[in-house]
Structure formats: C-alpha cells, structure tokens
Design a protein around this motif. Structure first.
Motif, mmCIF file in Angstrom:
data_model
loop_
_atom_site.group_PDB
_atom_site.id
_atom_site.type_symbol
_atom_site.label_atom_id
_atom_site.label_comp_id
_atom_site.label_asym_id
_atom_site.label_seq_id
_atom_site.Cartn_x
_atom_site.Cartn_y
_atom_site.Cartn_z
ATOM 1 N N LEU A 226 -58.573 0.752 50.949
ATOM 2 C CA LEU A 226 -59.694 -0.074 50.480
ATOM 3 C C LEU A 226 -60.996 0.710 50.367
ATOM 4 O O LEU A 226 -62.020 0.160 49.951
ATOM 5 C CB LEU A 226 -59.914 -1.251 51.440
ATOM 6 N N ARG A 227 -60.953 1.991 50.757
ATOM 7 C CA ARG A 227 -62.201 2.749 50.733
ATOM 8 C C ARG A 227 -62.688 2.852 49.290
ATOM 9 O O ARG A 227 -61.904 3.090 48.372
ATOM 10 C CB ARG A 227 -61.985 4.131 51.351
ATOM 11 N N GLY A 228 -63.954 2.605 49.115
ATOM 12 C CA GLY A 228 -64.497 2.618 47.754
ATOM 13 C C GLY A 228 -64.576 1.225 47.137
ATOM 14 O O GLY A 228 -65.135 1.045 46.069
ATOM 15 N N THR A 229 -63.994 0.232 47.818
ATOM 16 C CA THR A 229 -64.076 -1.131 47.270
ATOM 17 C C THR A 229 -65.233 -1.907 47.905
ATOM 18 O O THR A 229 -65.503 -3.041 47.498
ATOM 19 C CB THR A 229 -62.799 -1.948 47.565
ATOM 20 N N GLY A 230 -65.879 -1.325 48.926
ATOM 21 C CA GLY A 230 -66.919 -2.055 49.641
ATOM 22 C C GLY A 230 -66.346 -2.919 50.749
ATOM 23 O O GLY A 230 -67.084 -3.547 51.504
ATOM 24 N N THR B 238 -63.756 -3.350 54.205
ATOM 25 C CA THR B 238 -63.012 -2.656 55.255
ATOM 26 C C THR B 238 -61.749 -3.472 55.530
ATOM 27 O O THR B 238 -61.629 -4.629 55.109
ATOM 28 C CB THR B 238 -63.845 -2.562 56.546
ATOM 29 N N GLY B 239 -60.842 -2.860 56.281
ATOM 30 C CA GLY B 239 -59.590 -3.544 56.591
ATOM 31 C C GLY B 239 -59.811 -4.843 57.346
ATOM 32 O O GLY B 239 -59.144 -5.849 57.079
ATOM 33 N N ASP B 240 -60.753 -4.834 58.285
ATOM 34 C CA ASP B 240 -60.918 -6.051 59.098
ATOM 35 C C ASP B 240 -61.506 -7.204 58.277
ATOM 36 O O ASP B 240 -61.078 -8.353 58.425
ATOM 37 C CB ASP B 240 -61.728 -5.786 60.379
ATOM 38 N N ILE B 241 -62.441 -6.904 57.381
ATOM 39 C CA ILE B 241 -63.000 -7.969 56.534
ATOM 40 C C ILE B 241 -61.903 -8.520 55.611
ATOM 41 O O ILE B 241 -61.742 -9.744 55.448
ATOM 42 C CB ILE B 241 -64.168 -7.429 55.672
ATOM 43 N N ALA B 242 -61.128 -7.609 55.026
ATOM 44 C CA ALA B 242 -60.054 -8.033 54.119
ATOM 45 C C ALA B 242 -59.036 -8.898 54.861
ATOM 46 O O ALA B 242 -58.607 -9.945 54.367
ATOM 47 C CB ALA B 242 -59.379 -6.800 53.514
ATOM 48 N N THR C 263 -60.990 -0.063 60.270
ATOM 49 C CA THR C 263 -60.044 0.581 59.338
ATOM 50 C C THR C 263 -60.486 0.491 57.869
ATOM 51 O O THR C 263 -61.247 -0.397 57.478
ATOM 52 C CB THR C 263 -58.588 0.024 59.415
ATOM 53 N N GLY C 264 -59.931 1.417 57.098
ATOM 54 C CA GLY C 264 -60.244 1.445 55.669
ATOM 55 C C GLY C 264 -59.089 0.964 54.824
ATOM 56 O O GLY C 264 -59.063 1.190 53.610
ATOM 57 N N GLY C 265 -58.115 0.294 55.445
ATOM 58 C CA GLY C 265 -56.960 -0.107 54.640
ATOM 59 C C GLY C 265 -56.249 -1.336 55.161
ATOM 60 O O GLY C 265 -56.630 -1.937 56.172
ATOM 61 N N LEU C 266 -55.213 -1.719 54.446
ATOM 62 C CA LEU C 266 -54.356 -2.846 54.827
ATOM 63 C C LEU C 266 -52.910 -2.389 54.734
ATOM 64 O O LEU C 266 -52.558 -1.580 53.878
ATOM 65 C CB LEU C 266 -54.518 -4.014 53.841
ATOM 66 N N ARG C 267 -52.092 -2.955 55.613
ATOM 67 C CA ARG C 267 -50.653 -2.713 55.549
ATOM 68 C C ARG C 267 -49.969 -4.043 55.233
ATOM 69 O O ARG C 267 -50.244 -5.055 55.874
ATOM 70 C CB ARG C 267 -50.179 -2.164 56.899
ATOM 71 N N ILE C 268 -49.133 -4.011 54.227
ATOM 72 C CA ILE C 268 -48.507 -5.246 53.738
ATOM 73 C C ILE C 268 -46.994 -5.049 53.744
ATOM 74 O O ILE C 268 -46.513 -3.968 53.412
ATOM 75 C CB ILE C 268 -49.011 -5.529 52.299
ATOM 76 N N GLY C 269 -46.253 -6.093 54.115
ATOM 77 C CA GLY C 269 -44.798 -5.954 54.150
ATOM 78 C C GLY C 269 -44.098 -7.156 53.540
ATOM 79 O O GLY C 269 -44.666 -8.242 53.447
ATOM 80 N N SER C 270 -42.851 -6.939 53.129
ATOM 81 C CA SER C 270 -42.119 -7.964 52.378
ATOM 82 C C SER C 270 -40.975 -8.597 53.165
ATOM 83 O O SER C 270 -40.220 -9.395 52.602
ATOM 84 C CB SER C 270 -41.566 -7.336 51.097
ATOM 85 N N ASN C 271 -40.804 -8.261 54.451
ATOM 86 C CA ASN C 271 -39.627 -8.772 55.183
ATOM 87 C C ASN C 271 -39.526 -10.301 55.154
ATOM 88 O O ASN C 271 -38.463 -10.864 54.892
ATOM 89 C CB ASN C 271 -39.675 -8.340 56.654
ATOM 90 N N THR C 272 -40.621 -10.967 55.477
ATOM 91 C CA THR C 272 -40.543 -12.431 55.595
ATOM 92 C C THR C 272 -40.519 -13.098 54.223
ATOM 93 O O THR C 272 -39.835 -14.110 54.032
ATOM 94 C CB THR C 272 -41.698 -12.962 56.468
ATOM 95 N N LEU C 273 -41.232 -12.517 53.256
ATOM 96 C CA LEU C 273 -41.167 -13.083 51.895
ATOM 97 C C LEU C 273 -39.717 -13.067 51.411
ATOM 98 O O LEU C 273 -39.221 -14.051 50.851
ATOM 99 C CB LEU C 273 -42.034 -12.272 50.922
ATOM 100 N N ALA C 274 -39.029 -11.943 51.643
ATOM 101 C CA ALA C 274 -37.636 -11.825 51.193
ATOM 102 C C ALA C 274 -36.751 -12.818 51.930
ATOM 103 O O ALA C 274 -35.863 -13.436 51.341
ATOM 104 C CB ALA C 274 -37.140 -10.403 51.397
#
Ligand SMILES: *Cc1c(COP(=O)(O)O)cnc(C)c1O
Length: 472
Positions: free
Chosen positions: A356-360, A362-366, A392-403
C-alpha cells in the motif's frame, strides 16, 4: 513388570447406542447446558458464530473447519490425561486415546506421504520450538527468512525465544519480493547454520524445497520446512512437497488443513537416520515434543486433527484446493487491474500480498476500513517496509475461506473489487486522520451480506443443525 489378568467381561452398552454414548444428543445437551448455566458466555460464542457467517474472512492464516472437526474438540477426550505416546503412556485409561492418536498419525502420513508423523504439538509454534530445541543447542546458529520479509516469529525473530536463545541469522527476499537462492546459499556458507529454515507466513510464491536441501547439504545443516500456510496445496500436489527434501516438516493444522488449533511434525526419508540425540531423528523429535517442551497432549484436538486429515484425504478436497488457488490468482489479477501493487506481481498459493506504500494508506487504516464493511484481512509488512509492525505498509489477503464457501474465480474477483472499492474510498481527514465514504461503506456492506448469504459457510447452515445433514 506385567500382570496376568482374567479375560474381561463384555461391556454393557445402552441398547439404542451400539457404540457407546450418544454424542449427537450429548452435543445438543452440552450447548443447552452452556446456555442455561452461563448466558453471557453463550451469547458471546453465538455472536462469534454469527460474525463468522456474516463476514468475508480473507485472513490468509485462517480457514473454516468442518463442523465434524469442531465436534471432536468438544468431546470427553478432552478430559483425558495421557502423557507419553500410544503404547507408552504414563497414565492408565488410554486404550481409546492410543487408537485415536495412531489414527491421526496414520492419516497424517498418508495425506503427506510421510514416514513418521508426530501429532501432539499444541500449535505450529510448539512444533517449531520442539524441532529447534531438538536439533540445536542454545547459542547454535539457525538461518531463516527475516520476519519483515515474510518469515515466522519462530524462525529466529528476536521477539521469539528462537531469536533470543539461538544465534539467529536471516535471509531476505529481493526488492520485488522473491526468494533469492544465491543469497541464501551465500549466507548459509558464510554462517554455517546448524539449521536452515524455509517456509513462510507471508510469501505468495512457490518455495523450491529441493534447492533448499541442496543448500543445506552443502552447508552441512539440517533443513526444516514449515508449510503452515500451504499444507493443503502440498497435500494435493498443487505445491511441491518438502517431505522427502527437508529433514523435518512442520505445519499448523488450522490454516490450510481446515483443522483445529494445533501442529504436526512430519518426517520423510530422513526419519530413521540417526538424530543428534539418542536413536533416530524421529525418536529425537518425539522426545522433543514430550517431555522436553510439552506435557499431556490434547487428545480432543488430536481427534479433530484426525478428522481434518480425513477431510483433506476426501473426495472434495482436491477441488477445494484448486478453487482456493484459482481464487487467489483472480484476487491478485483484479487488485492489480485496479491499480494496486501486488507483491511479486501475483501468487502461486492462497495468498496475495498488497503493497500500500504510495497510496496514502497504511495497513492498519486499510484493515480497519475493510473490517467496517465486513471484510476481514490483516495488515502485514511488505518487503522493504520500514513502518512499525502495528502499522505496516501492506495487507495480506487469503482465499481459504472464500473457497470453502464455494466461491470460484468470479466471486473471488468480486471480493477483490469490494476490497479495491473500500481502499479507494478512504480519504485523509484533518480531524480523525482518515474517513471512509459512507455511501461506499453502505454499498460494500450490502454486497458482503449478499455474498455471505449466497455462499454460506459449508455445512454450518441450519438444515445441518439437527444432525441429518450430510458432510460436504
Ligand atoms: C502460523 C504459522 C506458524 C505458527 O502456527 P501457530 O499454530 O499459530 O502457532 C508457524 N509457522 C508459520 C510459517 C506460520 O505461518
């Protein structure tokens, strides 16, 4: 010393329950008793069940266990004190427990093509601690992936005892997020670790376990492969298996094995070679779990592991694993198409890392903005991130439960669009830092509710409640 005993008389069984007590009746009775005896706690547990059903769980380190797995955790096996291993316990009363634990270990071996499986670790972290304390003496060197590059705390972070009591060295990913085997080899040859650790908590790409073993052999190190995040893909052959490459493989059971809290230690072709202690590597590791780092095992959880492993071996799981891999790819593609920076440009697993760096943002706000819309993800550091771990400057996303909910590529992409919609609608605000546009929040909440209703948690639906439903 042994005692000769008369042959036991056949046990009397209740007439309507040929195999013992009626567990279905017991589960219903137990829940009713909880509601009656402890209303505040019952309400919390019921609220949590509803929350999980009504939100899009996209935390990469989570999944959703089949109710049959949860049922095991709530049985009277939990009452049992059973230090030791099957056939060699320090307490009486372990006849059934021994069979349960052997069943779990056999299933683990069969699912992963392993020669030995230790099913007692209370968690993935406990499994790693057992392995590390078994193979290393305090002060010995271990080499693992740095925490801020996606490694796990137990791979030598200074915040963990693995970084405090051992001489922990770290390797890093390249600026675009890939493992760099040349650098890992150089560090291994320079530091000569006793243990090389591979596997990660935030790495979306294939890990070359064979290459890691070559490096370990060249540096005369043991190799530990930690497949906590990708165990389901490994079990189904969608990710290469480390079992015969690593000296030891560990995993948590509640992530991609859709099981209970817990861990496994698996051994392949090196299982019966001499360990650093007495006997084989497998024997050394068994002693490292009990008595070195744990006491009595949680037999109810071991039963739940056995159930989850049977689910993984079952007919629907390969399809589920394919769906979660395809879902993650669809999420990565859609987020990139929406102009967001996907670390490594994509994924080979269930995981998408978003920079997310450069988007304005942070990971916690997102993370907070998404949660306010019913989308649950977690903030995560990304390669080169200098922000604190809570920000943090990012997010971690996973597909286990969606699947597991039955969502295919298109629905996963729709979930990614909702994520992008929310992130685009967060604006800096003088007073409160950031605000989320209320109209977007309302629209995304409604879309989440609709998706969750259309794709309910598998086998959690009311028609299964009375026990007549079939397992998925
Ligand atoms: C989650 C995780 C663990 C720890 O598992 P717990 O069961 O939560 O203790 C260990 N290693 C890796 C790579 C993980 O992602």
């Amino acid at each position: 010393m042994s005692l000769a005993l008369p042959a036991p008389a056949p046990t009397a069984r209740p007439p309507d329950t040929p195999d013992g007590l009626d567990l279905i009746g017991f589960a219903r009775h137990a829940a009713a008793r909880l509601r009656e005896a402890d209303a505040p706690l019952y309400k919390l547990l019921a609220r949590e069940a509803a929350r999980q059903n009504e939100t899009l769980m996209m935390v990469a380190a989570s999944s959703v266990a089949d109710p049959s797995v949860l049922a095991c955790s709530g049985t009277s096996l939990s009452n049992l004190t059973a230090e030791g291993y099957p056939g060699a316990r320090y307490h009486a009363g372990c006849e059934v427990a021994d069979e349960v634990e052997r069943l779990a270990a056999d299933r683990a071996c069969s699912v992963f093509g392993a020669r030995e499986a230790i099913v007692q670790p209370h968690s993935g972290s406990s499994a790693n601690l057992a392995v590390i304390t078994a193979l290393l003496n305090p002060g010995d060197t271990l080499l693992g992936l740095d925490l801020d590059c996606g490694g796990h705390l137990t791979h030598g972070s200074p915040a963990s005892l693995t970084g405090r009591y051992y001489n922990a060295k770290g390797y890093r990913v390249t600026p675009d997020g890939f493992l760099d085997y040349g650098q890992i080899r150089e560090l291994a040859l320079a530091h000569r670790p006793k243990l090389l650790v591979c596997g990660a908590s935030a790495y979306p790409r294939t890990v070359d376990f064979a290459r890691f073993r070559e490096i370990a052999d060249e540096a005369n190190a043991f190799l530990l492969a930690d497949i906590s995040h990708i165990a389901g893909l490994v079990a189904t052959g969608l990710h290469p298996s480390p079992i015969d490459h690593a000296h030891v493989t560990t995993t948590s059971t509640y992530k991609q094995l859709y099981g209970p809290r817990g861990g496994l230690i698996l051994l392949g072709r090196d299982a019966h070679r001499p360990g650093p202690g007495r006997g084989s590597l497998a024997a050394t590791l068994r002693r490292a779990v009990f008595p070195f780092t744990q006491g009595t095992p949680d037999l109810a959880s071991i039963a739940a592991k056995a159930r989850a492993l049977d689910f993984v071996a079952g007919p629907g799981f390969a399809e589920l694993a394919q769906r979660l891999a395809a879902g993650a790819q669809a999420i990565a593609e859609r987020l990139a198409a929406r102009g967001l920076r996907v670390v490594t440009g994509g994924t080979d697993t269930h995981m998408v890392l978003l920079d997310l760096r450069g988007t304005g943002l942070t990971g916690d706000i997102a993370e907070q903005a998404l949660e306010s819309c019913g989308i649950v993800v977690n903030r995560n550091r990304v390669p080169g991130d200098t922000t604190p771990a809570r920000v943090t400057g990012g997010l971690r996303i996973g597909s286990n439960t969606l699947a597991a909910r039955g969502m295919d590529r298109d629905e996963a992409a729709a979930c990614a669009d909702l994520v992008a919609d929310v992130l685009e609608a967060v604006r800096p605000d003088e007073q409160s830092g950031h605000v989320l546009a209320p109209a977007v929040q309302a629209r995304v909440r409604a879309a989440v509710a609709e998706l969750c209703a259309r794709y309910p948690l598998p086998a959690y639906a009311p028609r299964h409640r009375s026990g007549e439903g079939s397992a998925p």
